[in-house]
Scaffold this active site. Structure first.
Site, short mmCIF file in Angstrom:
data_model
loop_
_atom_site.label_atom_id
_atom_site.label_comp_id
_atom_site.label_asym_id
_atom_site.label_seq_id
_atom_site.Cartn_x
_atom_site.Cartn_y
_atom_site.Cartn_z
N LYS A 194 -5.93 -12.99 4.43
CA LYS A 194 -5.33 -11.75 4.98
C LYS A 194 -6.35 -11.02 5.81
O LYS A 194 -7.56 -11.22 5.65
CB LYS A 194 -4.81 -10.84 3.86
CG LYS A 194 -5.84 -10.40 2.80
CD LYS A 194 -6.64 -9.16 3.14
CE LYS A 194 -7.56 -8.72 2.02
NZ LYS A 194 -8.60 -7.76 2.39
N ASP A 205 -5.76 -6.77 -5.01
CA ASP A 205 -5.19 -7.42 -3.82
C ASP A 205 -4.21 -8.54 -4.16
O ASP A 205 -3.58 -9.09 -3.27
CB ASP A 205 -6.33 -8.08 -3.00
CG ASP A 205 -6.99 -7.11 -2.05
OD1 ASP A 205 -6.50 -5.97 -1.93
OD2 ASP A 205 -7.99 -7.50 -1.43
#
Ligand code: C5P
Length: 305
Positions: A17, A154
């Site tokens: 990401k 996350d």
């Protein structure tokens, strides 16, 4: 995240990401920081192969993919036991399911470590999904999201289709349609530790910029979105390693739509106009020894679609 289930095994491709925006709002009493961040998955993938076993042992073998540029610093060994979030994710699913089963897993790494690219979190999300599918648990998605949040701030993001605004310590997810963005991502030879970067940062309060950034992305206005890039951890990271300034200066010299550090670093990315532009820029940055350099696109996919 993409899943294949050849015979009894489960194979998961799980992405990296980048944070298009990351605001550190305040330090909380529990030691975490309240954040608001806009995240998109990008097309650098780790692979997790999960083979269910009758014996109770959880076995994990980790290796870098052949010639993986990700192995930017030679010291970046990948832990294979309970120190690895993949191992802990599988142990957690097994405990929650009350199973007495084990697994043999192979994790093939391409996402650089200590890079702000979410590699370990993505691998943990892949492990949750792989165990859930292999053991045919049939849980509602939300149950996996809750387990994900227990593993790391996350991790829940990686259970989305590929784009979300994340709040709280990062675990409160508001997904949005993944935009199409081309980027070049450089991970310098030095990595950064997330707790160290957070403890060096100065929270700056909330601005509400995330909503405007998402609106620009939803309209397909990449140039306007690029003008709103921000990362409240970048100054702290730049105090910890000279590489952040060095990358910033290098990207300023290049013809990119926008650029900044991802997450808690040390990776730095630039938004490009096309995939070709990203490939050309990646070649140029490799030639100036900027570490491991990737040309990538925003990634879309979900295990439960
Ligand atoms: O949640 P996770 O285990 O990935 O976080 C690693 C460390 O990063 C935390 O222990 C904390 O020091 C820091 N962190 C933080 N605020 C966040 C996320 C992480 O301070 N929102």
């Amino acid at each position: 995240m993409h899943i294949r289930q050849p015979e009894t095994s489960v194979e998961v491709q799980t992405p990296a990401k980048v944070n298009l925006s990351l605001e550190v709002i305040r330090k909380r009493a529990d030691g975490y920081h309240e954040i608001e961040t806009v995240i998109t998955a990008v097309t650098i993938y780790d692979t997790l192969i999960f083979i269910p076993q009758v014996e109770e042992e959880i076995k994990l073998e980790c290796r870098w993919a052949c010639g993986a540029a990700a192995r930017a610093d030679r010291n970046s060994g990948i832990p294979a036991g309970p120190q690895n979030l993949v191992w802990r994710a599988v142990a957690l699913v097994r405990e929650e399911a009350g199973l007495k089963r084990g697994a043999a897993m192979l994790l093939v790494k391409r996402i650089p470590a200590a890079a702000g690219l979410g590699g370990a979190s993505s691998d943990a999300a892949a492990a949750l999904v792989a165990a859930h599918e292999a053991w045919q648990l049939g849980w509602p998605r939300q149950r996996l999201v809750e387990l994900a949040a227990r593993l790391g701030s996350d991790v829940p993001f990686f259970l989305t289709r590929g784009a979300a605004v994340c709040r709280g310590r990062g675990e409160k997810i508001e997904p949005f349609a993944p935009p199409r963005i081309h980027a070049v991502i450089a991970r310098p030879p030095v990595g950064l530790s997330t707790p160290e970067v957070y403890s060096a940062c100065r929270p700056a309060g909330a601005t509400g910029e995330a909503a405007k950034l998402v609106a620009d992305l939803s309209r397909g206005n990449t140039a306007a979105a690029a003008g709103r890039l921000n990362n409240g951890l970048q100054d702290a990271a730049a105090r910890l390693t000279p590489w952040i300034k060095r990358l910033q200066q290098e990207f300023e010299r290049q013809d990119v739509v926008g650029h900044q550090m991802s997450g808690s670093g040390s990776s730095y990315f630039g938004i490009c106009r096309t995939a070709r532009h990203a490939r050309r820029l990646a070649a140029r940055l490799r030639a100036c020894n900027m570490g491991a350099v990737f040309a990538a696109t925003t990634a879309v996919g979900h295990w439960n679609e």
